[in-house]
Design a protein around this motif. Structure first.
Motif, short mmCIF file in Angstrom:
data_model
loop_
_atom_site.label_atom_id
_atom_site.label_comp_id
_atom_site.label_asym_id
_atom_site.label_seq_id
_atom_site.Cartn_x
_atom_site.Cartn_y
_atom_site.Cartn_z
N ARG A 136 0.84 -1.22 0.00
CA ARG A 136 0.00 0.00 0.00
C ARG A 136 0.86 1.26 0.00
NH1 ARG A 136 -3.27 -2.67 3.54
NH2 ARG A 136 -2.39 -1.62 5.34
N VAL A 137 1.92 1.26 0.81
CA VAL A 137 2.81 2.43 0.86
C VAL A 137 3.42 2.68 -0.52
CG1 VAL A 137 5.02 3.29 1.76
CG2 VAL A 137 3.32 2.32 3.33
N LEU A 138 3.97 1.64 -1.13
CA LEU A 138 4.63 1.82 -2.43
C LEU A 138 3.63 2.27 -3.49
CD1 LEU A 138 7.07 -1.25 -2.40
CD2 LEU A 138 7.56 1.15 -1.84
N GLU A 139 2.42 1.74 -3.46
CA GLU A 139 1.40 2.16 -4.43
C GLU A 139 0.99 3.61 -4.19
OE1 GLU A 139 -1.46 -1.03 -4.05
OE2 GLU A 139 -0.53 -2.14 -5.72
N LYS A 140 0.91 4.01 -2.91
CA LYS A 140 0.58 5.40 -2.59
C LYS A 140 1.64 6.36 -3.13
CE LYS A 140 -0.97 5.29 1.78
NZ LYS A 140 -1.00 5.57 3.22
N LEU A 141 2.88 5.87 -3.21
CA LEU A 141 3.99 6.68 -3.72
C LEU A 141 4.00 6.73 -5.25
CD1 LEU A 141 6.76 5.44 -1.28
CD2 LEU A 141 5.61 7.67 -1.25
N GLY A 142 3.06 6.05 -5.87
CA GLY A 142 2.98 6.08 -7.33
C GLY A 142 3.67 4.90 -8.00
N MET A 143 4.16 3.96 -7.21
CA MET A 143 4.80 2.79 -7.81
C MET A 143 3.74 1.86 -8.37
SD MET A 143 8.09 1.70 -5.59
CE MET A 143 9.50 2.79 -5.49
N GLN A 144 4.10 1.25 -9.48
CA GLN A 144 3.20 0.28 -10.11
C GLN A 144 3.91 -1.05 -10.23
OE1 GLN A 144 2.25 2.35 -13.75
NE2 GLN A 144 0.55 3.42 -12.77
N ARG A 145 3.11 -2.10 -10.25
CA ARG A 145 3.69 -3.44 -10.35
C ARG A 145 4.45 -3.59 -11.67
NH1 ARG A 145 0.27 -7.22 -6.43
NH2 ARG A 145 -0.47 -5.52 -5.13
#
Length: 176
Positions: free
Chosen positions: A141-150
């Motif tokens: 969730r943190v990484l996705e909140k930062l704009g990271m995508q799989r």
């Protein structure tokens, strides 16, 4: 570096941080999702700290010692961006490990934003990656909140499900 509204302060780790590093990295709770488990002893913490200091010396950046602004002498965690080998590929990796007392307060997201600002605004890096265990929902969730995508999977833990690789590109090169 952090914006003025940041609740956190960052500095290069120092040799004197080894006890606090061991307290955080040797804690079973902070390593729930770490297949390697907690650091076993102070020598292992010293080796990790020495590795970080070598990265600072050779790269000019690396993992920070993280404190709250109101208590700058008390380290609540370590994290930031640093080169990391994803098996055979060298990536700039965003990572962190926070003491249990600092969980659930948005510090990981704040650290991540500040680390990405360093990566993109100061160092002009093209992309930053995150590596996370597939069952570690909070970090995902943190990484996705930062704009990271799989971005993909990495078979980095023998006998276990592959880790997730997430990526965020430099804002100006994202269209390329």
């Amino acid at each position: 570096m952090p914006s003025s509204h940041s609740r956190l302060t960052y500095r290069q780790p120092r040799h004197a941080d080894v006890q606090r590093l061991f307290a955080i990295f040797g804690d079973a709770q902070t390593n729930l999702f770490n297949p390697a488990g907690p650091l076993p002893n102070l020598d292992a913490a010293q080796r990790l700290l020495d590795h970080w200091l070598e990265q600072w010396a050779s790269q000019g950046y690396g993992w920070w010692a993280i404190t709250r602004k109101e208590s700058p002498e008390h380290i609540i965690g370590f994290g930031g961006i640093a080169p990391l080998n994803y098996l055979t590929q060298r990536r700039i990796n965003l990572g962190y490990r926070l003491a249990v007392e600092a969980w659930g307060q948005g510090y990981a997201t704040e650290l991540g934003r500040d680390a990405l600002a360093l990566a993109f605004d100061t160092l002009s890096l093209p992309e930053v990656f995150g590596l996370v265990r597939p069952d570690h929902a909070a970090s995902i969730r943190v990484l996705e909140k930062l704009g990271m995508q799989r971005f993909g999977l990495l078979e980095d833990v023998p006998g276990q499900a592959p880790s997730l690789v997430l990526r965020v590109c430099h804002p100006t090169t994202a269209q390329a």
